[in-house]
Design an enzyme around this catalytic site. Structure first.
Site, PDB file in Angstrom:
ATOM      1  N   LYS A 246       0.229   5.941 -12.752  1.00 38.36           N
ATOM      2  CA  LYS A 246      -0.474   5.324 -11.612  1.00 38.36           C
ATOM      3  C   LYS A 246      -1.829   5.999 -11.364  1.00 38.36           C
ATOM      4  O   LYS A 246      -2.845   5.343 -11.158  1.00 38.36           O
ATOM      5  CB  LYS A 246       0.402   5.426 -10.354  1.00 38.36           C
ATOM      6  CG  LYS A 246      -0.272   4.987  -9.082  1.00 38.36           C
ATOM      7  CD  LYS A 246      -0.558   3.503  -9.085  1.00 38.36           C
ATOM      8  CE  LYS A 246      -1.579   3.114  -8.052  1.00 38.36           C
ATOM      9  NZ  LYS A 246      -1.798   1.685  -7.948  1.00 38.36           N
TER      10      LYS A 246
ATOM     11  N   CYS B 297      -7.681   3.130  -2.594  1.00 42.21           N
ATOM     12  CA  CYS B 297      -6.987   3.402  -3.860  1.00 42.21           C
ATOM     13  C   CYS B 297      -7.906   4.114  -4.841  1.00 42.21           C
ATOM     14  O   CYS B 297      -7.777   5.319  -5.063  1.00 42.21           O
ATOM     15  CB  CYS B 297      -6.495   2.095  -4.460  1.00 42.21           C
ATOM     16  SG  CYS B 297      -5.643   1.053  -3.263  1.00 42.21           S
TER      17      CYS B 297
HETATM   18  N1  SAJ Z   1     -16.066  -1.974  -8.005  1.00 46.37           N
HETATM   19  C1  SAJ Z   1     -17.345  -1.883  -8.517  1.00 46.37           C
HETATM   20  N2  SAJ Z   1     -17.596  -2.355  -9.763  1.00 46.37           N
HETATM   21  C2  SAJ Z   1     -16.628  -2.953 -10.507  1.00 46.37           C
HETATM   22  C3  SAJ Z   1     -15.322  -3.032  -9.993  1.00 46.37           C
HETATM   23  C4  SAJ Z   1     -15.070  -2.540  -8.723  1.00 46.37           C
HETATM   24  O1  SAJ Z   1     -18.257  -1.350  -7.879  1.00 46.37           O
HETATM   25  O2  SAJ Z   1     -16.945  -3.375 -11.635  1.00 46.37           O
HETATM   26  C5  SAJ Z   1     -15.774  -1.439  -6.654  1.00 46.37           C
HETATM   27  C6  SAJ Z   1     -15.284  -2.496  -5.665  1.00 46.37           C
HETATM   28  O3  SAJ Z   1     -16.347  -3.181  -5.060  1.00 46.37           O
HETATM   29  C7  SAJ Z   1     -14.510  -1.636  -4.680  1.00 46.37           C
HETATM   30  C8  SAJ Z   1     -13.929  -0.545  -5.558  1.00 46.37           C
HETATM   31  O4  SAJ Z   1     -14.690  -0.540  -6.754  1.00 46.37           O
HETATM   32  O5  SAJ Z   1     -15.357  -1.049  -3.724  1.00 46.37           O
HETATM   33  C9  SAJ Z   1     -12.472  -0.691  -5.890  1.00 46.37           C
HETATM   34  O6  SAJ Z   1     -12.179  -2.026  -6.219  1.00 46.37           O
HETATM   35  P1  SAJ Z   1     -11.193  -2.436  -7.397  1.00 46.37           P
HETATM   36  O7  SAJ Z   1     -11.153  -3.901  -7.487  1.00 46.37           O
HETATM   37  O8  SAJ Z   1     -11.555  -1.694  -8.632  1.00 46.37           O
HETATM   38  O9  SAJ Z   1      -9.806  -1.819  -6.987  1.00 46.37           O
HETATM   39  P2  SAJ Z   1      -8.888  -1.841  -5.645  1.00 46.37           P
HETATM   40  O10 SAJ Z   1      -9.074  -0.530  -4.946  1.00 46.37           O
HETATM   41  O11 SAJ Z   1      -9.055  -3.057  -4.848  1.00 46.37           O
HETATM   42  O12 SAJ Z   1      -7.432  -1.896  -6.325  1.00 46.37           O
HETATM   43  C10 SAJ Z   1      -7.096  -0.922  -7.311  1.00 46.37           C
HETATM   44  C11 SAJ Z   1      -6.513  -1.643  -8.531  1.00 46.37           C
HETATM   45  N3  SAJ Z   1      -6.427  -0.700  -9.638  1.00 46.37           N
HETATM   46  C12 SAJ Z   1      -6.970  -0.969 -10.852  1.00 46.37           C
HETATM   47  O13 SAJ Z   1      -7.584  -1.983 -11.081  1.00 46.37           O
HETATM   48  C13 SAJ Z   1      -6.744   0.052 -11.924  1.00 46.37           C
HETATM   49  C14 SAJ Z   1      -5.166  -2.240  -8.190  1.00 46.37           C
HETATM   50  O14 SAJ Z   1      -4.539  -2.800  -9.337  1.00 46.37           O
HETATM   51  C15 SAJ Z   1      -4.242  -1.167  -7.592  1.00 46.37           C
HETATM   52  O15 SAJ Z   1      -2.984  -1.693  -7.246  1.00 46.37           O
HETATM   53  C16 SAJ Z   1      -4.917  -0.622  -6.340  1.00 46.37           C
HETATM   54  O16 SAJ Z   1      -6.157  -0.019  -6.747  1.00 46.37           O
HETATM   55  C17 SAJ Z   1      -4.027   0.406  -5.702  1.00 46.37           C
HETATM   56  O17 SAJ Z   1      -3.475   0.109  -4.642  1.00 46.37           O
HETATM   57  O18 SAJ Z   1      -3.844   1.494  -6.276  1.00 46.37           O
END
Ligand code: SAJ
Length: 403
Positions: free
Chosen positions: A202, A256
């Site tokens: 995780k 997360c």
């Molecule tokens: N972000 C960027 N650029 C990107 C992708 C995301 O700047 O290319 C930013 C987003 O805007 C946001 C942050 O990163 O601020 C996080 O967003 P995210 O979509 O990467 O992830 P979370 O926090 O919404 O959800 C993550 C997910 N983990 C992964 O993709 C590995 C989700 O599957 C998990 O269940 C969740 O964390 C969790 O609860 O751990």
């Protein structure tokens, strides 16, 4: 089969609903009295939320009952927050409180499953706590304990059901029992392993994401200095068959990706150099954006600039403002300037601090008249517009490269 879910947040509540829908008798427990009252009154159900009809159904049929008090059950799922405290050290107090509560009603043969993202060793720690709290039960022999970390993208309930899952048991039997439970609702494959491996899996997933976003964010700052459009660079580089650079933005938010890598760093300070650096790069990005805005104001040479911020949520197309870098940037700007407009199609009132600082929630047309326009979150509504700017009197800072 009676299931008690402790913590009815963005993971616990959908889990409770889907297990109840599968036919189990589910009991939901949360320390938040207001939440429990609202759930019983069905007040928190919003029309847009796809979970709402199911939630109404399982509350009406009595398959899901909620309360602040814990009840005896066959299985307990702990889905409480694991934030960090000072120095980015993990705060396990919510898990520990949940375990103390479970201990009060624990019986021979019960299964306890931890869903909350946790440092390596937490599942074992639960077993140790229970040995202390319930010396009358032979915990090692009679109580099954497993770790089943959630993998759902916040708000995307289909991911909760469809994603493959990893389950780590404190022993083989515990893992098997937890797998049987999750098979009732999970359509994806379920892989079993040890508790420690599952805990690290995780943390590795969210650290991987953070490091990759940090690469994109660092590249955006490098390109900015060299006066090159980072989005052109990424689009073109991604034509390489083995390159897939993520999107730079105004920072990394949510509870997360911006939190979990610290659990790895705190347990492995000498080894987790890249993971720590990535966290620092992503945490610095909001300040970089603020500095760019301040420079743009200087360039325009105006005293009381009007500034419009597009997007407040921590990521696109949600109303979740937790640890949002966009919110941080708007708040900082509202401390410095009086004329701040915010466009956020997913909320109806601004957070208190922004209101107190005089910021206004406005529509797109009005916001596009400001001196400084900052695109912070690429909500679908913003992608649909192609705004025109007067380059002589306005400045655009597009942190997501959509305009
Ligand atoms: N972000 C960027 N650029 C990107 C992708 C995301 O700047 O290319 C930013 C987003 O805007 C946001 C942050 O990163 O601020 C996080 O967003 P995210 O979509 O990467 O992830 P979370 O926090 O919404 O959800 C993550 C997910 N983990 C992964 O993709 C590995 C989700 O599957 C998990 O269940 C969740 O964390 C969790 O609860 O751990």
């Amino acid at each position: 089969m009676k299931l008690n879910i402790i913590g009815l947040g963005y993971i616990g509540l959908p889990l409770a609903v889907f297990f109840a829908k599968s036919g189990m008798d589910v009991f939901g427990t949360d320390v938040n009295e207001n939440l429990i009252k609202n759930l019983n009154d069905k007040k928190t159900f919003s029309k847009e939320n796809e979970l709402s009809p199911l939630l109404t159904e399982v509350i009406d049929t009595g398959k899901l009952k909620v309360s602040i008090n814990i009840k005896e059950a066959d299985t307990f799922i702990i889905a409480v927050p694991t934030p960090f405290k000072e120095n980015h050290l993990p705060d396990l107090s919510h898990i520990e409180d949940a375990v103390k509560n479970v201990a009060k009603v624990l019986k021979h043969g019960n299964l306890i499953v931890l869903e909350s993202t946790s440092p390596v060793g937490t599942t074992k720690h639960i077993q140790e706590m229970l040995k202390q709290l319930r010396p009358d039960l032979n915990i090692e022999k009679n109580i099954y304990i497993a770790y089943a970390p959630e993998r759902m993208l916040p708000g995307n309930f289909s991911e909760l059901l469809e994603n493959d899952r990893i389950i780590g048991g404190i022993n083989e039997e515990s893992a098997q029992k937890a797998k049987e439970l999750y098979k009732k609702i999970i359509k994806g494959d379920i892989f079993i392993t040890t508790a420690e491996t599952a805990e690290m899996v995780k943390l590795a997933e969210n650290s991987f994401r953070d490091v990759n976003i940090a690469f994109a964010n660092e590249l955006s700052m490098i390109c900015d200095k060299q006066n090159i459009n980072v989005n052109d660079v990424i689009n073109l580089a991604n034509h390489h068959p083995r390159v897939n650079i993520l999107k730079p933005g105004c920072g990394v938010g949510g509870h997360c990706v911006a939190v979990d890598p610290w659990f790895v760093v705190s347990q492995n300070p000498d080894e987790a150099k890249l993971i720590k650096q990535a966290r620092e790069v992503n945490d610095y990005k909001p300040q970089f954006v603020i500095d760019k805005i301040l420079n743009a104001i200087k360039e325009l040479n105006i005293q009381n600039p009007s500034i419009s911020c597009f997007g407040l949520a921590f990521k696109p197309d949600i109303n979740d403002l937790r640890e949002s870098p966009a919110l941080f940037i708007c708040e900082k700007l509202s401390e410095l300037y009086k004329n701040i407009k915010v466009v956020e199609p997913n909320i109806s009132t601004l957070p208190q601090k922004l209101q107190e600082n005089g910021a206004e929630l406005t529509g797109t047309d009005e916001a596009l008249k400001s001196d400084i326009i900052v695109l912070l979150v690429e909500h679908k509504e913003f992608k649909q517009i192609k705004p025109q700017f007067d380059k002589n009197t306005q400045r655009l800072i597009d942190t997501r490269g959509i305009w």
